[in-house]
Scaffold this motif. Sequence first.
Motif, PDB file in Angstrom:
ATOM      1  N   GLY A 185       0.739  -1.400   0.118  1.00  0.00           N
ATOM      2  CA  GLY A 185      -0.074  -0.056  -0.065  1.00  0.00           C
ATOM      3  C   GLY A 185       0.647   1.238  -0.003  1.00  0.00           C
ATOM      4  O   GLY A 185       0.173   2.147  -0.397  1.00  0.00           O
ATOM      5  N   PHE A 186       2.199   1.116   0.512  1.00  0.00           N
ATOM      6  CA  PHE A 186       3.063   2.248   0.509  1.00  0.00           C
ATOM      7  C   PHE A 186       3.233   2.789  -0.918  1.00  0.00           C
ATOM      8  O   PHE A 186       3.197   4.036  -0.845  1.00  0.00           O
ATOM      9  CB  PHE A 186       4.421   1.853   1.212  1.00  0.00           C
ATOM     10  CG  PHE A 186       5.120   3.086   1.252  1.00  0.00           C
ATOM     11  CD1 PHE A 186       4.838   4.074   2.077  1.00  0.00           C
ATOM     12  CD2 PHE A 186       6.204   3.092   0.302  1.00  0.00           C
ATOM     13  CE1 PHE A 186       5.962   5.298   2.074  1.00  0.00           C
ATOM     14  CE2 PHE A 186       7.329   4.084   0.531  1.00  0.00           C
ATOM     15  CZ  PHE A 186       7.011   5.296   1.390  1.00  0.00           C
ATOM     16  N   GLY A 219       1.396   2.660  -3.450  1.00  0.00           N
ATOM     17  CA  GLY A 219       0.159   3.181  -3.960  1.00  0.00           C
ATOM     18  C   GLY A 219      -0.040   4.680  -3.367  1.00  0.00           C
ATOM     19  O   GLY A 219      -0.668   5.480  -4.067  1.00  0.00           O
ATOM     20  N   PHE A 220       0.112   4.530  -2.271  1.00  0.00           N
ATOM     21  CA  PHE A 220       0.132   5.831  -1.512  1.00  0.00           C
ATOM     22  C   PHE A 220       0.961   7.115  -1.827  1.00  0.00           C
ATOM     23  O   PHE A 220       0.340   8.038  -2.036  1.00  0.00           O
ATOM     24  CB  PHE A 220       0.053   5.586   0.058  1.00  0.00           C
ATOM     25  CG  PHE A 220      -0.136   6.918   0.930  1.00  0.00           C
ATOM     26  CD1 PHE A 220      -1.175   7.479   1.146  1.00  0.00           C
ATOM     27  CD2 PHE A 220       1.033   7.472   1.406  1.00  0.00           C
ATOM     28  CE1 PHE A 220      -1.343   8.857   1.813  1.00  0.00           C
ATOM     29  CE2 PHE A 220       0.998   8.656   2.338  1.00  0.00           C
ATOM     30  CZ  PHE A 220      -0.382   9.256   2.310  1.00  0.00           C
ATOM     31  N   VAL A 221       2.290   6.680  -2.146  1.00  0.00           N
ATOM     32  CA  VAL A 221       3.212   7.765  -2.521  1.00  0.00           C
ATOM     33  C   VAL A 221       2.757   7.923  -3.872  1.00  0.00           C
ATOM     34  O   VAL A 221       2.996   9.378  -4.100  1.00  0.00           O
ATOM     35  CB  VAL A 221       4.745   6.960  -2.538  1.00  0.00           C
ATOM     36  CG1 VAL A 221       5.537   7.804  -3.263  1.00  0.00           C
ATOM     37  CG2 VAL A 221       5.192   6.820  -1.124  1.00  0.00           C
ATOM     38  N   ASN A 222       2.353   7.021  -4.556  1.00  0.00           N
ATOM     39  CA  ASN A 222       1.844   7.566  -6.175  1.00  0.00           C
ATOM     40  C   ASN A 222       0.673   8.351  -5.979  1.00  0.00           C
ATOM     41  O   ASN A 222       0.600   9.063  -7.102  1.00  0.00           O
ATOM     42  CB  ASN A 222       1.820   6.168  -6.945  1.00  0.00           C
ATOM     43  CG  ASN A 222       2.966   5.803  -7.642  1.00  0.00           C
ATOM     44  OD1 ASN A 222       3.917   6.619  -7.923  1.00  0.00           O
ATOM     45  ND2 ASN A 222       3.026   4.634  -8.211  1.00  0.00           N
ATOM     46  N   THR A 223      -0.093   8.098  -4.934  1.00  0.00           N
ATOM     47  CA  THR A 223      -1.213   8.886  -4.923  1.00  0.00           C
ATOM     48  C   THR A 223      -0.914  10.562  -4.643  1.00  0.00           C
ATOM     49  O   THR A 223      -1.582  11.627  -5.386  1.00  0.00           O
ATOM     50  CB  THR A 223      -2.206   8.574  -3.890  1.00  0.00           C
ATOM     51  OG1 THR A 223      -2.745   7.215  -4.159  1.00  0.00           O
ATOM     52  CG2 THR A 223      -3.582   9.397  -3.989  1.00  0.00           C
ATOM     53  N   LEU A 224      -0.002  10.462  -3.713  1.00  0.00           N
ATOM     54  CA  LEU A 224       0.414  11.805  -3.437  1.00  0.00           C
ATOM     55  C   LEU A 224       1.091  12.525  -4.879  1.00  0.00           C
ATOM     56  O   LEU A 224       1.025  13.797  -4.868  1.00  0.00           O
ATOM     57  CB  LEU A 224       1.400  11.840  -2.148  1.00  0.00           C
ATOM     58  CG  LEU A 224       0.766  11.505  -0.790  1.00  0.00           C
ATOM     59  CD1 LEU A 224       1.851  11.313   0.117  1.00  0.00           C
ATOM     60  CD2 LEU A 224      -0.125  12.428  -0.419  1.00  0.00           C
ATOM     61  N   PHE A 273      -6.585   3.208  -6.769  1.00  0.00           N
ATOM     62  CA  PHE A 273      -5.741   3.029  -5.575  1.00  0.00           C
ATOM     63  C   PHE A 273      -6.535   2.226  -4.431  1.00  0.00           C
ATOM     64  O   PHE A 273      -6.178   1.189  -4.005  1.00  0.00           O
ATOM     65  CB  PHE A 273      -5.177   4.216  -5.028  1.00  0.00           C
ATOM     66  CG  PHE A 273      -4.404   4.071  -3.620  1.00  0.00           C
ATOM     67  CD1 PHE A 273      -3.688   3.043  -3.301  1.00  0.00           C
ATOM     68  CD2 PHE A 273      -4.810   5.054  -2.597  1.00  0.00           C
ATOM     69  CE1 PHE A 273      -2.956   2.927  -2.236  1.00  0.00           C
ATOM     70  CE2 PHE A 273      -4.273   4.931  -1.178  1.00  0.00           C
ATOM     71  CZ  PHE A 273      -3.266   3.925  -1.174  1.00  0.00           C
ATOM     72  N   PRO A 274      -7.849   2.740  -3.848  1.00  0.00           N
ATOM     73  CA  PRO A 274      -8.423   2.199  -2.893  1.00  0.00           C
ATOM     74  C   PRO A 274      -9.176   0.861  -3.539  1.00  0.00           C
ATOM     75  O   PRO A 274      -9.238  -0.114  -2.767  1.00  0.00           O
ATOM     76  CB  PRO A 274      -9.405   3.152  -2.664  1.00  0.00           C
ATOM     77  CG  PRO A 274      -9.844   4.066  -3.603  1.00  0.00           C
ATOM     78  CD  PRO A 274      -8.145   4.428  -4.266  1.00  0.00           C
ATOM     79  N   TYR A 287      -5.870  -1.817  -3.754  1.00  0.00           N
ATOM     80  CA  TYR A 287      -4.923  -1.739  -2.509  1.00  0.00           C
ATOM     81  C   TYR A 287      -5.789  -1.790  -1.197  1.00  0.00           C
ATOM     82  O   TYR A 287      -5.138  -2.532  -0.172  1.00  0.00           O
ATOM     83  CB  TYR A 287      -3.864  -0.751  -2.551  1.00  0.00           C
ATOM     84  CG  TYR A 287      -2.922  -0.512  -3.542  1.00  0.00           C
ATOM     85  CD1 TYR A 287      -1.973  -1.055  -3.287  1.00  0.00           C
ATOM     86  CD2 TYR A 287      -3.265  -0.252  -5.106  1.00  0.00           C
ATOM     87  CE1 TYR A 287      -0.873  -0.825  -4.241  1.00  0.00           C
ATOM     88  CE2 TYR A 287      -2.322  -0.307  -5.872  1.00  0.00           C
ATOM     89  CZ  TYR A 287      -1.035  -0.487  -5.758  1.00  0.00           C
ATOM     90  OH  TYR A 287      -0.140  -0.671  -6.760  1.00  0.00           O
ATOM     91  N   LEU A 288      -6.839  -1.268  -1.032  1.00  0.00           N
ATOM     92  CA  LEU A 288      -7.407  -0.991   0.305  1.00  0.00           C
ATOM     93  C   LEU A 288      -8.809  -1.781   0.425  1.00  0.00           C
ATOM     94  O   LEU A 288      -9.066  -2.313   1.398  1.00  0.00           O
ATOM     95  CB  LEU A 288      -7.513   0.538   0.441  1.00  0.00           C
ATOM     96  CG  LEU A 288      -6.456   1.459   0.244  1.00  0.00           C
ATOM     97  CD1 LEU A 288      -6.940   2.892   0.636  1.00  0.00           C
ATOM     98  CD2 LEU A 288      -5.565   0.929   1.500  1.00  0.00           C
TER      99      LEU A 288
END
Length: 211
Positions: free
Chosen positions: A75-76, A78-83, A204-205, A208-209
């Motif tokens: 998930g990290f 995906g989170f970084v790519n979202t930011l 992303f969600p 990944y979520l």
Amino acid sequence: MKTIEERSNPYFANTHAKDVTGGSSKGEKRIPGELGIWFFIFGDMLMFAALFGVFLHDRSSNLLIFNLSQENLHGFYGFVNTLILLSSSICVVLAIRAMRHEMRANASFLILMAIGCGLSFACIKCFEYSEKISSGILLTTNLFWTYYYVITGVHLFHLLIGLGVLSFCYMQARQGRLSVERLRLVEGGACFWHMVDLLWIVIFPLLYLVR
């Protein structure tokens, strides 16, 4: 014809002047970009919506496989790519505003920042792909990974097209003052990039979520 008072008063002069965005007055609102780009974006969004719907349908029938496979995603990343993509969209918004005010240097720099963000996204995604492939997780491993590679791969393809569009916007920004038609092309390119960002905010969600 204007009266003497209208000719001498700067208020009247500003009221009748056209701004660089092509409106009849600075207070007029309009949809950015050309109408054609909005038809393309709408069609693209419908395609992804159908793909997401099929994914959720198949997921409901294969919960165990999907949940176990999902545990192998980081998930990290995906989170970084979202930011990164959110930052790139902010840069594009500010760049378009700078272009409307003929701030050429600022617009060029902001678009370069957005391109850098897009390249960073692509590098992280390729690293994630290589990590999965080296672990033996392929497109044919199971249904979840088929969807993962297809959905993220099609999105990555859109992002690469978006980088080409941003490169075009960068060249336009360096030219200084743009015609109304050329500015609308740039605005349409910005709208396409925002679509790429919006799609990832859903992907992303979804991958990944969601449990």
